[in-house]
Each structure stands twice: as structure tokens, then as C-alpha cells.
Design an enzyme around this catalytic site. Sequence first.
Site, PDB file in Angstrom:
ATOM      1  N   TRP A  72      -3.808  -1.845  -1.381  1.00 38.79           N
ATOM      2  CA  TRP A  72      -3.869  -3.133  -2.083  1.00 38.79           C
ATOM      3  C   TRP A  72      -4.324  -4.118  -1.021  1.00 38.79           C
ATOM      4  CZ3 TRP A  72      -1.689  -8.025  -1.792  1.00 38.79           C
ATOM      5  CH2 TRP A  72      -1.810  -8.818  -2.937  1.00 38.79           C
TER       6      TRP A  72
ATOM      7  N   LYS B  88       4.794 -10.255 -19.545  1.00 32.23           N
ATOM      8  CA  LYS B  88       4.381  -8.885 -19.877  1.00 32.23           C
ATOM      9  C   LYS B  88       2.976  -8.880 -20.478  1.00 32.23           C
ATOM     10  CE  LYS B  88       6.474  -7.038 -18.067  1.00 32.23           C
ATOM     11  NZ  LYS B  88       7.622  -7.474 -17.296  1.00 32.23           N
TER      12      LYS B  88
ATOM     13  N   ARG C   3       1.687   1.412  -5.874  1.00 33.89           N
ATOM     14  CA  ARG C   3       1.836   0.441  -4.781  1.00 33.89           C
ATOM     15  C   ARG C   3       0.537  -0.276  -4.427  1.00 33.89           C
ATOM     16  NH1 ARG C   3       6.449   0.987  -2.048  1.00 33.89           N
ATOM     17  NH2 ARG C   3       5.517  -0.117  -0.311  1.00 33.89           N
TER      18      ARG C   3
ATOM     19  N   GLU D 209       9.625 -13.858 -20.118  1.00 33.90           N
ATOM     20  CA  GLU D 209       9.375 -12.460 -19.795  1.00 33.90           C
ATOM     21  C   GLU D 209       8.326 -11.858 -20.750  1.00 33.90           C
ATOM     22  OE1 GLU D 209       9.818 -10.555 -17.444  1.00 33.90           O
ATOM     23  OE2 GLU D 209       9.743  -8.515 -18.213  1.00 33.90           O
TER      24      GLU D 209
ATOM     25  N   GLU E 133       0.207  -9.843 -17.730  1.00 32.93           N
ATOM     26  CA  GLU E 133      -0.100  -8.936 -16.630  1.00 32.93           C
ATOM     27  C   GLU E 133      -0.770  -7.648 -17.080  1.00 32.93           C
ATOM     28  OE1 GLU E 133       3.188  -7.559 -14.204  1.00 32.93           O
ATOM     29  OE2 GLU E 133       4.523  -7.471 -15.899  1.00 32.93           O
TER      30      GLU E 133
ATOM     31  N   CYS F 219       0.878  -1.155   0.000  1.00 29.88           N
ATOM     32  CA  CYS F 219       0.000   0.000   0.000  1.00 29.88           C
ATOM     33  C   CYS F 219       0.919   1.208   0.000  1.00 29.88           C
ATOM     34  CB  CYS F 219      -0.852   0.037   1.265  1.00 29.88           C
ATOM     35  SG  CYS F 219      -1.862  -1.432   1.467  1.00 29.88           S
TER      36      CYS F 219
ATOM     37  N   HIS G 269       6.953 -31.615 -26.133  1.00 29.47           N
ATOM     38  CA  HIS G 269       6.602 -32.436 -24.966  1.00 29.47           C
ATOM     39  C   HIS G 269       5.269 -32.022 -24.356  1.00 29.47           C
ATOM     40  CE1 HIS G 269      10.529 -34.293 -25.224  1.00 29.47           C
ATOM     41  NE2 HIS G 269      10.999 -33.077 -25.441  1.00 29.47           N
TER      42      HIS G 269
ATOM     43  N   ASN H  59       0.741   0.126   6.035  1.00 25.96           N
ATOM     44  CA  ASN H  59       1.136  -0.702   4.897  1.00 25.96           C
ATOM     45  C   ASN H  59       1.792  -1.950   5.470  1.00 25.96           C
ATOM     46  OD1 ASN H  59       2.249  -1.799   2.549  1.00 25.96           O
ATOM     47  ND2 ASN H  59       4.029  -0.463   2.612  1.00 25.96           N
ATOM     48  N   GLY H  60       1.176  -3.103   5.284  1.00 28.53           N
ATOM     49  CA  GLY H  60       1.752  -4.334   5.821  1.00 28.53           C
ATOM     50  C   GLY H  60       0.659  -5.260   6.302  1.00 28.53           C
TER      51      GLY H  60
ATOM     52  N   LYS I 120       2.921  -2.577  -7.605  1.00 27.71           N
ATOM     53  CA  LYS I 120       4.307  -2.505  -8.071  1.00 27.71           C
ATOM     54  C   LYS I 120       5.264  -3.244  -7.142  1.00 27.71           C
ATOM     55  CE  LYS I 120       7.621  -1.068 -10.706  1.00 27.71           C
ATOM     56  NZ  LYS I 120       7.764  -1.811 -11.980  1.00 27.71           N
TER      57      LYS I 120
HETATM   58  O1  M6R Z   1      10.693  -5.180  -7.176  1.00 20.65           O
HETATM   59  P1  M6R Z   1      11.011  -6.580  -7.608  1.00 20.65           P
HETATM   60  O2  M6R Z   1      11.923  -6.621  -8.764  1.00 20.65           O
HETATM   61  O3  M6R Z   1      11.524  -7.424  -6.490  1.00 20.65           O
HETATM   62  O4  M6R Z   1       9.628  -7.176  -8.059  1.00 20.65           O
HETATM   63  C1  M6R Z   1       9.502  -8.501  -8.457  1.00 20.65           C
HETATM   64  C2  M6R Z   1       8.190  -8.764  -9.144  1.00 20.65           C
HETATM   65  O5  M6R Z   1       7.129  -8.478  -8.273  1.00 20.65           O
HETATM   66  C3  M6R Z   1       8.028  -7.934 -10.409  1.00 20.65           C
HETATM   67  O6  M6R Z   1       9.065  -8.168 -11.305  1.00 20.65           O
HETATM   68  C4  M6R Z   1       6.681  -8.270 -11.096  1.00 20.65           C
HETATM   69  O7  M6R Z   1       6.686  -9.578 -11.554  1.00 20.65           O
HETATM   70  C5  M6R Z   1       6.399  -7.286 -12.230  1.00 20.65           C
HETATM   71  N1  M6R Z   1       5.028  -6.884 -12.194  1.00 20.65           N
HETATM   72  C6  M6R Z   1       6.663  -7.861 -13.572  1.00 20.65           C
HETATM   73  O8  M6R Z   1       6.415  -6.947 -14.584  1.00 20.65           O
END
Ligand code: M6R
Length: 615
Positions: free
Chosen positions: A75, A492, A27, A488, A495, A2, A511, A101-102, A610
Site C-alpha cells: 500500500w 460502509k 493489508r 456507519e 468505502e 503492507c 440545519h 512495512n512502514g 485493512k
Molecule cells: O483496526 P481498526 O479498528 O483500528 O481500524 C480502524 C479503521 O481503519 C477501520 O474501521 C476502517 O474505517 C474500516 N475500513 C471501516 O470499514
Amino acid sequence: MCGIVGYIGNREAYPIILNGLKRLEYRGYDSAGIALYDGTNIQMCKTKGKVSDLESKVTSDISTAGKLGIGHTRWATHGIPNDVNSHPHYSMSGDLVIIHNGIIENYASIKKELIKRGYIFKSETDTEVLVNLIEDIKIKEKVKLGKAVQIALNQVIGAYAIAVFDRNKPDEIVVAKLGSPLAIGIGEDEFFVASDATPFIEFTNNAIYLEDEEMAIIRLGREVRVRKIKGDQLVDPYVQELQLNLEQIEKGGYEHFMLKEIYEQPTVIKDTYRGRLLADQGIIKLGGLEDYIQKFVNANRIIIVACGTSWHAGLVAEYIFEDWLRIPVEVEYASEFRYRNPIITDKDVVIAISQSGETADTLAAIKLAKQQGAFVYGVCNVVGSTISRETHSGTYTHAGPEIGVASTKAFTTQITVLTMIALKLAKVKGTISKSNYMMHLRELELIPSCVEEALRSDEKIKAIAEVFKDASNFLYLGRGYNFPVALEGALKLKEISYIHAEGYPAAEMKHGPIALIDDQMPVVVIAVNSNHYEKVVSNIEEIKARQGKIIAVVTEGDTSVKELADYIMEVPKTSENLSPLVTTIPLQLLSYHIAVMLGRNVDQPRNLAKSVTVE
Ligand code: M6R
């Protein structure tokens, strides 16, 4: 997960907090709220939805005057996102108000006790339990707010960054931190509190980052007093001069932060190697590594821990390290590693990769590795973040603030740092030939211009996105260094567009996943010049034979794949080891355009945040 903001001083608090919440919305963005002290009472407004929803509601619901206030963008962890569960939360008397936050893990047992003592709860949150615990202690023990917070925090298990104030003492805010970030901005006769420094960057360059298990009493007309939550001793806080500027956290004419960040890559890759990579002299200088070279070189094993995109950067590093350094590498999801009783010894070196430097699972993996005697090296983007402080040493990426939830420039700058580390160590260990070493130094220096060139295909990629935007599944295939890029690329797309996508090593297709291929299935294949090129061409033939739609990432001038693929996305030629730095660019753009065409919230996709500071 958050964002929290607070202000106390001589300015109107509302615009500062609202603007701060907008900057912290990455966040968490399922609900938002604000509490202001208007000189007599607390004015509170909360809503499910985004900060913009809060903004629309505030002016009709409350008076926004006041020089003390706190705000929150959420969040959800405990309790669904709705108005009642949104923060801030009042204590039962209405005197105290808190943002958090937590997660308070033992909130249920504390709640039970408080209910027995007559407390009534309005929300389902752990935070409302905490504020009532603080109130209960304050009344029972007849102590001031700061002391009550301290006693309460000694009773809770979990993670927190909190800010709390008392309407009967409106000259102070009490803050505390464990496991979630908290920065205090120090102005002239004014103070700011926030999850990161972006909400107050235009007001002050001086900030204190609280350490875990520290709390601070921020009182007008007095210096910030920081102390340990356990043990009570006062701490002399380090006031850091911030390097951030406003431009870095604004969109700069781009429609979305994600697009801005994709386009920043040539610059930030250069920023990441500037002053460190001296290709002409054959030198790589990495301050954080110099004292620990022998630890790496003599390591039995390198273990990389990370999550999400950072984990994919770790996979690329596995190929690079094993190829050049000849030390076995294991790449672990931090969330699995921390719970599976891994075998770690003091002969292991652990590399933790994290953009935010706050990811809870990565942090826990680091702590575990340290407990078991491993040396832990960090690759983080956010300066002063918890992971950068928890690791023994490390190298920062210089990507600048990454605001879009989908990680882009963090990935390429992480690979840039990891490549420099591998090259430097391999040279010391003597496992790379001088010519190969020199060639890669020069190639790395050229990467920003290769990325620039790859970005020039943007319009062409947009046209491909138009063709495939309505597909319900995508397959991404790559081999060797470009297998992690396939993962990756799929992440992308998933998400930000919510289209199902899977990444696979191209040869693994036979496979299982090949059963998915029909004339409706777009298959993105990374088929650039490499040792595997011929093999990948065979994989493409196999897809073609089953009428799959092939979108291939190819090296400029390619002819073989061009003939087979339905669409191609060209990238300039690079050495195979460095190719992920450019092959990832068209995949970022493809996802971006598809998501925009589908009307998705690109920078704040649903259900995500994030930095994932909870398990
Ligand atoms: O801040 P971090 O690199 O530790 O975050 C890791 C993942 O949460 C982050 O890479 C997440 O998968 C992204 N949304 C990917 O785009």
C-alpha cells in the site's frame, strides 16, 4: 499497511510466499513482489497490481525454485504504485534484498548522504534507502548482516517491520520491528515470517510476535535469536500457541469475505459473550476488567479513542456508558486527539477500540494518554496485537479474523464488549436498577437470534439495492443510539461502492443537509422503536414533503413509517440501547449488494487497506 512474508527451510518457498501474500493482501494491494534465492542467485519479480498479477508474471519471468524467499504486498506511501517502487528492493551491489512495512521518516537525509557516498537509487522508496544504509554499514564497519541491520535501525526514525537476507549467506533472514507487526512461525527445521500468522497457519501453531524495537536473526539449524535493537541485550522470546484455523481465513462458500463476515455475526457475537455473560445468574465476567473496576467507577471521565468503524462503535458506547454509568464520555478520533494537546489526567480512563490492534493513530493516542497518567483499556480483536499489548488491560472481541476491508463483525462485537463493560460497571456503581440490568443481560443474550432474523431480509434488501445502485449520493439519518449507525451505514456505502454518502443526526438535517433533498436523493432513515420514534417520523415527513426517496429501517410490525417510506427494511424488536447491534445489519447488506452490482472490488476497495499502520 503492507504485508510481508518470508520463508526459510526445506520446502519450496514460492508457493508458501505466494499463498501468504494472498492472505495478507487485505493489508495493501497496489503492487506485489517476490525474491527467491535459487541456490546461486536471487530471482526477483515485482509488479504494479495485485498478487494475482504477480502470479501471472512470475512464471514467465523467473525460476521459482528455492528454499529461501521473501514477498511483499504494498500500500504505497513513498512513490507511486509501479513495478520499480514495488518491494522487494535490492541494495546497490545486489547482495542484500529487503521487504518493509512502514515508513522511514528521515529517509531523505540518509539518502542524501548515501548519494554523496556513491549510491545510486532506482526507486523513490524509503525502503531502498534503508537497504543501502544497511549495506553501507556492513561494508564500512565490516560487520555481519544482523549487526549492520541493528546499527542502521538505530539511525532511522519511523516505523518498520522488515525482513532482509544476503545472497552470500543464504541460511538466514534478519527481521526487525517497530510500530508494524511481525510474527515468526517456528516449524521443524523451517521458519516463516509474516505480518500476521495467517500465511503459515497450516504449517505451524507456534509463533513469536516480536515486540517493538526487537530484531531477530533466523538461521537454519539454530534457535531464533531475538535481541533489543537499542542496547543489544538478548531477549528470551515467548513462543505463543496459535488458536487460528484455516477455515477461519477462507471464504467458506461465500462470494466475498465481507458477506461471510456479515453472516458470521450471530456466531461471533455469541462467541464474544460466551462464558462472560451469565444472564440467568445476573453475572458478567470480564477477566481484564476485574482488577480495574474501581478505576472506571471513580473516573472523572472516560475518553474513547479509535478510528473509522471502531470510532462509530465508540459513539454507541458513549450513549450506553452515559446512560447506565453516569460518567461523562468523550469520543475522539485518535488522529485528532494525538495532535491537539488534549487535557488528560490520572483520573481519566481511556478506552482504545481497534479491530486490528495495529492502527497507528490509535496506538499513538494510547501512548500519549499513558504518558499523561491515564489508565488505558483496550478493546481489540486481534490477539497479541500491538494495541492489546500497549494497553494496561483490556477485553478481546472474539470476532475471528476480519479479512474484508469494510469492517462489519468487528463493529457488532465491539459494541457487545462495550455493552458488557458498561452493564458490569453500572451494576457496581449502582447507577442501573436491578431490573434494567437483568433485562439487558437477557436482551443481549437474544441479540444473535435477532441478527439472524435481520439477515433473513437479505433478498429484499438486494432488491432495494437494485433500485438505488445508480444514485450518486445517499443521506443516512438516525437519532440517539442510531445516529452512530447512520454514520456507519454511510461509511460502509462510501468505502465499498464509491458512492458519496453522509450520515447525520436526523434532527440536524434541518440545519443544512435538507437542502440536498430532491426526488433523486435516497435517504436511509433508521426509524426503529425508541424514545425518538415520533420525532424520527416527523423527520421522515419532512423528507417526504421534499420528494426524497425514503428507505427506512423499521421494527417488525411497524405501521406508521411503513405508510410514509418508499422501501422498508425490517429488524426485530430489541431494547433501544442494544438496537445498533441489529439496525446496522440491513445497512451492511445494502452497501454490500450495491457494491457488488456496481462491480466493485468489495473486499479490497480502491485506495484502502485493512490495517492503517501509517499516519
Ligand atoms: O483496526 P481498526 O479498528 O483500528 O481500524 C480502524 C479503521 O481503519 C477501520 O474501521 C476502517 O474505517 C474500516 N475500513 C471501516 O470499514
